[in-house]
Design an enzyme around this catalytic site. Sequence first.
Site, PDB file in Angstrom:
ATOM      1  NE  ARG A 123     -10.520  -3.692 -27.272  1.00 32.27           N
ATOM      2  CZ  ARG A 123     -10.588  -4.930 -26.775  1.00 32.27           C
ATOM      3  NH1 ARG A 123     -11.474  -5.784 -27.270  1.00 32.27           N
ATOM      4  NH2 ARG A 123      -9.783  -5.304 -25.797  1.00 32.27           N
TER       5      ARG A 123
ATOM      6  NE  ARG B 269     -57.483   4.964 -14.207  1.00 26.32           N
ATOM      7  CZ  ARG B 269     -56.499   5.401 -13.433  1.00 26.32           C
ATOM      8  NH1 ARG B 269     -56.795   6.075 -12.321  1.00 26.32           N
ATOM      9  NH2 ARG B 269     -55.234   5.166 -13.723  1.00 26.32           N
TER      10      ARG B 269
ATOM     11  CG  ASP C  21     -29.676   7.040 -44.336  1.00 22.95           C
ATOM     12  OD1 ASP C  21     -29.207   6.379 -43.398  1.00 22.95           O
ATOM     13  OD2 ASP C  21     -29.304   6.930 -45.513  1.00 22.95           O
TER      14      ASP C  21
END
Length: 822
Positions: A333, A783, A207
Amino acid sequence: MGEPVESPDGPSHLQDDLAPLLISAEKAKKLKIRQESIIPTAGREGTDIERLLYKGRSMAVFTSGGDSQGMNSAVRSVVRMGIYLGCKVYFIYEGYQGMCDGGENIREADWNLVSDIIQRGGTIIGSARCKDFREKEGRLKACFNLIEKDITNLVCIGGDGSLTGANTFRQEWPSLVKELLQQGKISKEKAEKCGNIQIVGLVGSIDNDFCGTDMTIGTDTALQRIIEAVDAVMATAQSHQRAFVIEVMGRHCGYLGLVAALASEADFCFIPEWPPPTNWREILCAKLHHTRSTGNRLNIIIVAEGAIDREGKPITVEIVRDVIKNTLHYDTRATVLGHVQRGGNPSAFDRLLGCRMGAEAVLALMEMTPESEPCVVSIDGNQMVRVPLMECVARTQAVQKAMDGKEWELAVKLRGRSFQRNLDTYRLLTKLHTPTEKDNLSEGKTFNVAVMNVGAPAGGMNAAVRSFVRMGLYHNCNVYGIHNSFDGLASGLVKKMEWGDVSNWVMHGGSFLGTQKQLPLKNLPKIAEQLKKFKIHALLIIGGFEAYNSVLQLARHREKFEAFRIPMSVIPCTISNNLPGTSLSLGCDTAVNEICHMIDKIKQSATGTKRRVFIIETMGGYCGYLATISALASGADNAYIFEEKFTVDDIKEDVNVITSKMQHGVQRYLIIRGENANRHYTTEFVQQLFAEEGKGEFSTRINVLGHAQQGGNPTPFDRNMGTKLAARTLEYLVTQAKEYVDLEKGENKAMDSDTATLLGLRGRRVVFTPVEELANETDFDHRLPLDQWWLKLRPLLRILAKHNSTYYTEAMDVPAIEGEMD
């Protein structure tokens, strides 16, 4: 890996708070605030922790309350870190009930007991509600059972109720020991040796209802289950022009419902912290009718199981369904997802969170003294922190008290900045048309803002564009979408975007605007001409290393081209996670999840096959992020990367480790290799060396995962992160446009370095950093950023795989919960 700026939902993986900090690093300097004050560090952070440092101590781990995905990862990490430190580690089976019952419920754990569990849901040591422990007599039994094993250190993995019970146990412990001594059940020596008990908590709850951590273990996976179901439902709803009312868990906390609504573009959501007005039926039906009248064929409504109205009356899926059917006569639904949300394999974020939290919990436990207060190991942004347990519990309980008193605004505020930002963002992005509010950022002015994608596609790109477009329209801007990167801009492929143009974009991967890996240098005059033609006043580029480099190049050509003298910003979006200025890029969570899913299948394919070594190649260029994080989250044994040089001798050492493990029953071994880890020691070379040095002890197989890593629907973490980063960037750019763009004279004056920025998570905060400043932190040849936070997780990867290594702590103490209530 999720809210996911505030933290993205879903990381923190920063799935939860990209905590807001809207000043740029350059502005911070002007205010004499150094970066060190924006990203706090602790004296303990980075400290060397040697093997067997706490040899001879005993500890135990148990799971309590409701189960959540990722608990097994935490259990595995606690056990193996404990063994690494020299501790005797015990399992307490069936939570507090097993602690009260004792006997076979408390057993010593060894290394192999936690093998191959990281990808499993639930908890292998069980969890149970326990009435006995609520009574003093039960706690007395538990105390005796622990003292019998000399256990005075506990890691509790559970919710706030379980952690509160642990604290009560700790407070009572001295009196319980004294009572056992008086009863003659323990000796005086035992009583002296076990006079105090220490508690460290890890919050396991789907939760995300615990104050003090951005994300609880299990929340990210539950969100993924919800979004998978909603995405599937949308297909059938679209086909039949249906409305679906979907119930998600969250009896007292609406986090799952709120973030699921954001990540699925739901039309409406009902949550307990923010009940709708008493006339919600009329508001809901008017909204749904309007969406259908504009051409939408489906409606999605999310209902948290604890949803109520302003009078405290329950709002259920059946009530909502009947309102829609009886009023609008839509084919409607109801779907209750139920315990599906607790099931399935944990997400990569929850696996990684369990690994990091578990390791730090053991260290926190070992460093405690009898005077120490119990703490919870939490995640704040992307930083592991230790926070006071009972302060977190008190704040969590205060939320419920505010809700009981119908103080809704206070309840939302107590939930924290991230929850509040989620709610505000959801309310803005679900409006049916361009709002007419007078209090928007533009203050009556109309700016032209543009958005484009540059680089390889990554999950969350479309979500970020959608958010930018709608937030721009909300703030009275004209928003332009630039198609096909700089080639498209140079040729005028610029389209004005409307509210409905970005409907249903969030759930899709790839880039609807089109994206290419290119820099603007060859077309600078044409690009400037088009920006001037469309009178663009601010620009957002969403993408990877090319996007960052492009803004850098445009800013460096401002002297020559006035059209570039506009506020510009980059949202890092690349699966490689190889940009400076941020610890997490949009899209890398989706990629790591895809990799882990594939590795899970590869591991399963070897079930019943004796002694097999898999060598798995990931993408990422020269950056070893994907290889390292997916190795840690999948339980792999090692990861070869460019940043950490390795030799033939290192590979041969791995062969020896493999052979030793297989002699003790291990049947499978996983090596992850980044694609550019070494140009000579290729994946094929590594396989051949393993086969040669293994001398028939095992067989080897290669798996090159390829572009599947860029595919799949974006995770809730990336959807929410993209949504919130883009909303924040729009606000920042409009604020700068008011300062640097003269609409009456048609002049652009943005020349300062802090008008060309990158928005990224740095430690515990999200900041806008000038790209010119970041250029000093970049290895352009490879990079890569010069500093990469995840490299500090490399020792943890090796320790959890039973290699010799030295651990470096990453957690810092936070003396109080930060937030609006402080």
